[in-house]
Design an enzyme around this catalytic site. Sequence first.
Site, PDB file in Angstrom:
ATOM      1  N   VAL A  52       0.833  -1.203   0.000  1.00  0.00           N
ATOM      2  CA  VAL A  52       0.000   0.000   0.000  1.00  0.00           C
ATOM      3  C   VAL A  52       0.867   1.252   0.000  1.00  0.00           C
ATOM      4  CG1 VAL A  52      -1.699   1.354   1.287  1.00  0.00           C
ATOM      5  CG2 VAL A  52      -1.932  -1.135   1.150  1.00  0.00           C
ATOM      6  N   ASP A  71      10.403   3.494   6.555  1.00  0.00           N
ATOM      7  CA  ASP A  71      10.057   2.152   7.000  1.00  0.00           C
ATOM      8  C   ASP A  71      11.073   1.715   8.047  1.00  0.00           C
ATOM      9  OD1 ASP A  71       8.145  -0.214   5.535  1.00  0.00           O
ATOM     10  OD2 ASP A  71       9.701  -0.936   6.884  1.00  0.00           O
ATOM     11  N   THR A 121      -2.452  -4.075   9.453  1.00  0.00           N
ATOM     12  CA  THR A 121      -3.398  -4.236  10.565  1.00  0.00           C
ATOM     13  C   THR A 121      -3.943  -5.667  10.500  1.00  0.00           C
ATOM     14  OG1 THR A 121      -5.075  -3.186   9.149  1.00  0.00           O
ATOM     15  CG2 THR A 121      -4.092  -1.847  10.877  1.00  0.00           C
ATOM     16  N   THR A 156      -6.388  -0.356   7.216  1.00  0.00           N
ATOM     17  CA  THR A 156      -7.745  -0.820   7.491  1.00  0.00           C
ATOM     18  C   THR A 156      -7.968  -0.939   8.992  1.00  0.00           C
ATOM     19  OG1 THR A 156      -7.819  -2.054   5.429  1.00  0.00           O
ATOM     20  CG2 THR A 156      -9.377  -2.705   7.135  1.00  0.00           C
ATOM     21  N   CYS A 296      -7.067  -8.819   2.669  1.00  0.00           N
ATOM     22  CA  CYS A 296      -8.266  -8.019   2.909  1.00  0.00           C
ATOM     23  C   CYS A 296      -9.500  -8.852   3.235  1.00  0.00           C
ATOM     24  CB  CYS A 296      -8.563  -7.129   1.699  1.00  0.00           C
ATOM     25  SG  CYS A 296      -7.297  -5.875   1.382  1.00  0.00           S
ATOM     26  N   ARG A 367       1.761 -14.713   1.154  1.00  0.00           N
ATOM     27  CA  ARG A 367       1.226 -14.431   2.486  1.00  0.00           C
ATOM     28  C   ARG A 367      -0.299 -14.535   2.463  1.00  0.00           C
ATOM     29  NH1 ARG A 367       3.483  -8.623   3.468  1.00  0.00           N
ATOM     30  NH2 ARG A 367       2.793  -8.547   1.288  1.00  0.00           N
TER      31      ARG A 367
END
Length: 466
Positions: A52, A71, A121, A156, A296, A367
Amino acid sequence: MTQIISDTEQRADERESDRYGVDSNRGSTALEHTEVRATRDATICVVGLGYVGLPLAVGFARSNYRVIGYDVDDTTVERLQDGIDTTGDLSDAAVQDGDISYTTDASQIGEADYVIIAVPTPIDEDDRPNLDYIESAATTVGSKMEPGTTVVLESTVYPGATREVLLPALEDAADLTAGEDFFVGYSPERATPGDEEHGLEDVVKVVSGQNDRVLEEVATLYASVVDAGVHRAPSIEVAEACKVIENVQRDVNIALVNELARVFEELGLDTREVLEAAGTKWNFHGYRPGLVGGHCIPVDPYFFAHRAKRAGVDPELILTSRSVNESMPSHVAELTIKALNQCHKTLRESRVLVLGLTYKSDVGDIRSSKVADVVEHLREFDIDVEGYDPYADNDTVRDAFDIDVQESLSIDGFDAVLVATSHSEFDDLELDDVAAALDDDGALIDVAGSFDSDEAADAELVYRGL
């Protein structure tokens, strides 16, 4: 920090200062930075350079902003500094383009007018939202940002989390007051890895802010890089909720067709034929059965369910849908076992080649791939499983799946081929060649629905699909 307001605008700001809870006599302070700025003069820091955050940083740099990409992962930053695309969705040239610097030095956050937080998240082992990354990022940002900064969360979350979690963490670390000394907005990410037609510029961006002025500032910022335009949500909570229900809706609809597919199997009906017939009605939704992996759809419904339960509502349909979709790996393994039995194979002597190990077609990300769960179920029956994926990193797959992985595709000597992910490379497979390469009476398990069952029968393959 950038100041680009006119004298007329300054006088208007002074008249409205009470409304926004800001002292108009503070000089070069927070009020000036809540004005809708000539955004190309602003510096933007993107915190979190994953699938993202990195496209965001690159997108703003392409639009002639000065961008700081921050990062905590040294390896990620080093590779980006070397000009290597770490997501596989951009290009090496893209990460080198524009005025963008990649760093692990948190002090550079203080140079930014806008800080966009795009950190993971996940959910924990009990399917509860884990917002530790947001709290950690907020603590870092808050300790470094200057007064007047606008912080936008893209991760999110459940409705209310920006105000409940992000905002207090920023205030505590910065020793500043939100709405007076700095400002907060929320704009949910809508990244679609591997989809070139729906990148940052192509999808309407939902934006929100803690007050009307912040909303306009954030809207102006994103409108300058998103060609599809922005949608101004009336509150941060509305923007947070819209993100999670986008994926709740998909999860529920996929669960429906997954359940239908299991019924059709018992009825001896071809699921695709039924869905094709039903799809001739103008308002029938075109969902297909399959494994539901990724970052997601398997996660966001739990965020919404968590908040619903806090509100005293039991989200039965949402959680039932999750249960249906989570059961699909074991169902795919069961289909494979049935196919092997139909071929008169002894399970503990059987060899199955799994084609496609990533969670999605034509991407390299394993993942949250549910193919790993299919493999695990098969190995419970002592079935020898090997994998091949033209997109995934083989060493990563070996570590994650604990199976042998082919460097190049070879079907020779296997008892069954399980097509788990419909990579475009597999479209060229000829079923006659597959049948010839397999041991006698071979099977094709077609999770992705890539092949025709009649053609499989003509090739004398035992065919199983959803």
